[in-house]
Design a protein around this motif. Structure first.
Motif, mmCIF file in Angstrom:
data_model
loop_
_atom_site.group_PDB
_atom_site.id
_atom_site.type_symbol
_atom_site.label_atom_id
_atom_site.label_comp_id
_atom_site.label_asym_id
_atom_site.label_seq_id
_atom_site.Cartn_x
_atom_site.Cartn_y
_atom_site.Cartn_z
ATOM 1 N N ARG A 67 -26.093 -79.881 -35.757
ATOM 2 C CA ARG A 67 -26.977 -80.738 -36.559
ATOM 3 C C ARG A 67 -27.203 -82.091 -35.890
ATOM 4 N NH1 ARG A 67 -24.209 -80.575 -40.923
ATOM 5 N NH2 ARG A 67 -25.326 -78.872 -41.924
ATOM 6 N N ILE A 68 -26.144 -82.649 -35.317
ATOM 7 C CA ILE A 68 -26.265 -83.951 -34.656
ATOM 8 C C ILE A 68 -26.987 -83.815 -33.318
ATOM 9 C CG2 ILE A 68 -24.982 -85.890 -33.689
ATOM 10 C CD1 ILE A 68 -24.999 -85.605 -36.825
ATOM 11 N N ALA A 69 -26.669 -82.778 -32.561
ATOM 12 C CA ALA A 69 -27.262 -82.606 -31.233
ATOM 13 C C ALA A 69 -28.771 -82.414 -31.297
ATOM 14 C CB ALA A 69 -26.620 -81.412 -30.528
ATOM 15 N N PHE A 70 -29.233 -81.667 -32.299
ATOM 16 C CA PHE A 70 -30.645 -81.294 -32.368
ATOM 17 C C PHE A 70 -31.380 -81.944 -33.545
ATOM 18 C CE2 PHE A 70 -28.400 -77.793 -30.229
ATOM 19 C CZ PHE A 70 -29.064 -77.820 -29.006
ATOM 20 N N ASP A 71 -30.713 -82.922 -34.192
ATOM 21 C CA ASP A 71 -31.318 -83.665 -35.311
ATOM 22 C C ASP A 71 -31.862 -82.718 -36.378
ATOM 23 O OD1 ASP A 71 -31.968 -85.946 -36.710
ATOM 24 O OD2 ASP A 71 -33.940 -86.167 -35.774
ATOM 25 N N ILE A 72 -31.050 -81.747 -36.758
ATOM 26 C CA ILE A 72 -31.434 -80.792 -37.806
ATOM 27 C C ILE A 72 -31.321 -81.479 -39.163
ATOM 28 C CG2 ILE A 72 -30.818 -78.597 -38.900
ATOM 29 C CD1 ILE A 72 -29.759 -77.720 -36.134
ATOM 30 N N PRO A 73 -32.330 -81.327 -40.026
ATOM 31 C CA PRO A 73 -32.284 -81.988 -41.342
ATOM 32 C C PRO A 73 -31.089 -81.523 -42.171
ATOM 33 C CG PRO A 73 -34.491 -81.152 -40.881
ATOM 34 C CD PRO A 73 -33.592 -80.606 -39.813
ATOM 35 N N VAL A 74 -30.578 -82.429 -42.994
ATOM 36 C CA VAL A 74 -29.479 -82.111 -43.909
ATOM 37 C C VAL A 74 -30.078 -81.559 -45.193
ATOM 38 C CG1 VAL A 74 -27.420 -83.005 -45.045
ATOM 39 C CG2 VAL A 74 -28.252 -84.088 -42.950
ATOM 40 N N VAL A 75 -29.530 -80.465 -45.668
ATOM 41 C CA VAL A 75 -29.994 -79.894 -46.937
ATOM 42 C C VAL A 75 -28.817 -79.870 -47.910
ATOM 43 C CG1 VAL A 75 -31.812 -78.515 -45.876
ATOM 44 C CG2 VAL A 75 -29.539 -77.531 -46.149
ATOM 45 N N PRO A 76 -29.065 -80.097 -49.187
ATOM 46 C CA PRO A 76 -27.978 -80.063 -50.169
ATOM 47 C C PRO A 76 -27.365 -78.670 -50.267
ATOM 48 C CG PRO A 76 -29.988 -81.033 -51.090
ATOM 49 C CD PRO A 76 -30.366 -80.406 -49.793
ATOM 50 N N LEU A 77 -26.068 -78.616 -50.542
ATOM 51 C CA LEU A 77 -25.377 -77.356 -50.774
ATOM 52 C C LEU A 77 -25.012 -77.264 -52.251
ATOM 53 C CD1 LEU A 77 -22.998 -77.307 -47.664
ATOM 54 C CD2 LEU A 77 -25.269 -76.284 -47.901
ATOM 55 N N SER A 78 -25.274 -76.114 -52.848
ATOM 56 C CA SER A 78 -25.108 -75.966 -54.294
ATOM 57 C C SER A 78 -23.658 -76.161 -54.737
ATOM 58 C CB SER A 78 -25.609 -74.594 -54.745
ATOM 59 O OG SER A 78 -24.910 -73.553 -54.077
ATOM 60 N N LYS A 79 -22.710 -75.881 -53.846
ATOM 61 C CA LYS A 79 -21.299 -75.995 -54.218
ATOM 62 C C LYS A 79 -20.809 -77.438 -54.268
ATOM 63 C CE LYS A 79 -20.098 -75.101 -49.435
ATOM 64 N NZ LYS A 79 -19.460 -74.164 -48.516
ATOM 65 N N HIS A 80 -21.588 -78.377 -53.746
ATOM 66 C CA HIS A 80 -21.175 -79.777 -53.726
ATOM 67 C C HIS A 80 -21.615 -80.508 -54.991
ATOM 68 C CE1 HIS A 80 -20.962 -79.876 -49.021
ATOM 69 N NE2 HIS A 80 -19.938 -79.272 -49.566
ATOM 70 N N SER A 81 -20.770 -81.415 -55.440
ATOM 71 C CA SER A 81 -21.121 -82.278 -56.565
ATOM 72 C C SER A 81 -22.205 -83.263 -56.133
ATOM 73 C CB SER A 81 -19.892 -83.050 -57.037
ATOM 74 O OG SER A 81 -19.476 -83.961 -56.017
ATOM 75 N N LYS A 82 -22.788 -83.942 -57.101
ATOM 76 C CA LYS A 82 -23.789 -84.959 -56.796
ATOM 77 C C LYS A 82 -23.179 -86.064 -55.936
ATOM 78 C CE LYS A 82 -27.074 -88.154 -58.968
ATOM 79 N NZ LYS A 82 -27.611 -88.672 -60.251
ATOM 80 N N GLU A 83 -21.938 -86.457 -56.247
ATOM 81 C CA GLU A 83 -21.260 -87.511 -55.482
ATOM 82 C C GLU A 83 -21.049 -87.088 -54.032
ATOM 83 O OE1 GLU A 83 -17.106 -90.127 -55.588
ATOM 84 O OE2 GLU A 83 -17.253 -88.237 -56.685
ATOM 85 N N GLU A 84 -20.583 -85.842 -53.839
ATOM 86 C CA GLU A 84 -20.336 -85.388 -52.478
ATOM 87 C C GLU A 84 -21.641 -85.196 -51.708
ATOM 88 O OE1 GLU A 84 -17.802 -82.174 -49.849
ATOM 89 O OE2 GLU A 84 -17.749 -82.035 -52.036
ATOM 90 N N THR A 85 -22.657 -84.718 -52.379
ATOM 91 C CA THR A 85 -23.960 -84.539 -51.723
ATOM 92 C C THR A 85 -24.475 -85.867 -51.196
ATOM 93 O OG1 THR A 85 -24.524 -82.619 -53.087
ATOM 94 C CG2 THR A 85 -26.355 -83.820 -52.086
ATOM 95 N N GLN A 86 -24.382 -86.890 -52.020
ATOM 96 C CA GLN A 86 -24.837 -88.227 -51.629
ATOM 97 C C GLN A 86 -24.026 -88.744 -50.440
ATOM 98 O OE1 GLN A 86 -24.600 -91.131 -54.856
ATOM 99 N NE2 GLN A 86 -26.765 -91.575 -54.593
ATOM 100 N N ALA A 87 -22.694 -88.572 -50.519
ATOM 101 C CA ALA A 87 -21.813 -89.039 -49.437
ATOM 102 C C ALA A 87 -22.077 -88.267 -48.148
ATOM 103 C CB ALA A 87 -20.352 -88.877 -49.864
ATOM 104 N N ARG A 88 -22.315 -86.981 -48.280
ATOM 105 C CA ARG A 88 -22.560 -86.130 -47.103
ATOM 106 C C ARG A 88 -23.820 -86.569 -46.368
ATOM 107 N NH1 ARG A 88 -25.319 -81.159 -47.098
ATOM 108 N NH2 ARG A 88 -24.856 -79.833 -45.298
ATOM 109 N N PHE A 89 -24.883 -86.848 -47.094
ATOM 110 C CA PHE A 89 -26.128 -87.306 -46.469
ATOM 111 C C PHE A 89 -25.885 -88.610 -45.707
ATOM 112 C CE2 PHE A 89 -28.230 -84.036 -48.695
ATOM 113 C CZ PHE A 89 -29.554 -83.970 -48.279
ATOM 114 N N LEU A 90 -25.147 -89.534 -46.312
ATOM 115 C CA LEU A 90 -24.898 -90.824 -45.673
ATOM 116 C C LEU A 90 -24.007 -90.679 -44.444
ATOM 117 C CD1 LEU A 90 -24.359 -93.032 -48.859
ATOM 118 C CD2 LEU A 90 -26.294 -93.156 -47.276
ATOM 119 N N ALA A 91 -22.974 -89.829 -44.541
ATOM 120 C CA ALA A 91 -22.038 -89.665 -43.424
ATOM 121 C C ALA A 91 -22.716 -89.023 -42.222
ATOM 122 C CB ALA A 91 -20.842 -88.827 -43.874
ATOM 123 N N ILE A 92 -23.517 -88.001 -42.472
ATOM 124 C CA ILE A 92 -24.207 -87.331 -41.367
ATOM 125 C C ILE A 92 -25.270 -88.257 -40.780
ATOM 126 C CG2 ILE A 92 -25.671 -85.366 -40.742
ATOM 127 C CD1 ILE A 92 -24.087 -83.767 -42.890
ATOM 128 N N GLY A 93 -25.918 -89.016 -41.642
ATOM 129 C CA GLY A 93 -26.873 -90.012 -41.156
ATOM 130 C C GLY A 93 -26.211 -91.042 -40.262
#
Length: 248
Positions: A67-93
Motif C-alpha cells: 500500500r505504501i510502495a504503490f500508494d494504494i488507497p485505504v478502504v475501510p474494513l467492516s471488522k474495525h470500529s469507527k475509532e480504529e477505522t479513523q486511526a488506521r486512515f491517519l496512521a497509513i497516511g
C-alpha cells in the motif's frame, strides 16, 4: 542441524525489531527471513526498512508495504470500529507522507513469496514463506481454519512447512502427513494478550523439522511514548499497552 529465524509484521516498531534481532544473534542463527509489513502504526518505518535492507535480510511484500510502495488507497474494513477505522486512515497516511522515496522503491521490489530448500544428509526440506497465503498478502488464516485449507497450500507449494504472518497471532499446526502450517506472530504489533515480540525458529535435521515460537519482552513503553509524540494516532499506543482489543 540447520536453524533459521523467521519473523513478520514489524510495523515500524524499531525497539521490538532490535530485541528480536539481538535474540537471534545471541542464539548464533545467521539465516534470517522477514515475511513483510515493515511499515505503519509506529514511528520508525524508515529506520526499520533501512535496517532490513542494510542487513540483507530477505523480506516479502506485506499488504501494508504494498500500500505504501504503490500508494494504494485505504478502504475501510467492516471488522474495525469507527475509532480504529479513523486511526488506521491517519496512521497509513502518516506513512505515505514520511516514508522516503528511496524506501518506497525498496518496498516495491520485494518478492511476493519465497520457497526455500535445505539439504541435510539425504533429505531435502522445502519451506514455503508467505505473508498471508500463496495467492494474497491480505488473507486472514487463523489456527481455527479448516485443516484442508493449509493442506491444500502445502500441496500446491510442494512444501513440508508453510510459514505465514499477517494475523499477528502465532500458532503451530502439524498434520497427519507430518507437515506443518505455522504463523510466526508479529514482532511489532502483537494481538496476543501478552503483546510480546514474536518470531519463529525452525530447526532442521535429517529426520524432522522442529518449530519453536519465541516471544520476547522489549521496551514497549518506549514505543508507546514515541507514538504519542508522533503524528500517529494515540490509539496505537493504547493498543500496545493492551488497553484496546483490535483486529488487523
Amino acid at each position: 542441524m540447520i536453524q533459521i529465524a523467521i519473523f513478520s509484521d514489524v510495523h515500524g516498531n524499531l525497539p521490538a525489531l532490535d530485541s528480536v534481532l539481538k535474540d537471534i544473534e545471541k542464539r548464533g542463527i545467521s539465516q534470517r527471513f522477514c515475511l513483510g509489513d515493515l511499515v505503519d502504526f509506529a514511528p520508525w518505518g524508515n529506520e526499520v526498512i533501512e535496517k532490513i535492507r542494510d542487513l540483507n535480510i530477505p523480506c516479502l511484500l506485506g499488504n501494508h508495504d504494498e500500500r505504501i510502495a504503490f500508494d494504494i488507497p485505504v478502504v475501510p474494513l467492516s471488522k474495525h470500529s469507527k475509532e480504529e477505522t479513523q486511526a488506521r486512515f491517519l496512521a497509513i497516511g502518516h506513512s505515505k507522507k514520511h516514508i522516503t522515496g528511496e524506501n518506497k522503491k525498496f518496498l516495491s521490489g520485494l518478492p511476493f513469496h519465497l520457497r526455500l530448500n535445505y539439504k541435510i544428509g539425504g533429505k531435502h526440506w522445502n519451506i514455503q514463506l508467505v505473508h498471508s497465503s500463496l495467492d494474497s498478502n491480505d488473507t486472514y488464516l487463523y489456527e481455527s481454519e479448516n485443516n484442508e485449507v493449509f493442506n491444500a497450500m502445502l500441496e500446491d507449494s510442494k512444501s513440508d512447512v508453510i510459514v505465514m504472518g499477517h494475523t499477528h497471532l502465532s500458532f503451530k499446526k502439524q498434520f497427519e502427513n507430518e507437515k506443518w502450517a505455522i504463523n510466526c506472530g508479529s514482532v511489532g504489533r502483537s494481538k496476543e494478550e501478552n503483546r510480546l515480540a514474536s518470531y519463529l525458529i525452525l530447526k532442521l535435521d535429517e529426520n524432522k523439522i522442529t518449530p519453536e515460537i519465541v516471544q520476547l519482552n522489549y521496551p514497549l513503553e518506549e514505543t508507546a511514548c514515541q507514538i504519542e509524540k508522533s503524528g500517529i494516532p494515540d490509539y496505537y499506543a493504547s493498543f500496545l499497552r493492551n488497553e484496546i482489543i483490535s483486529v488487523l
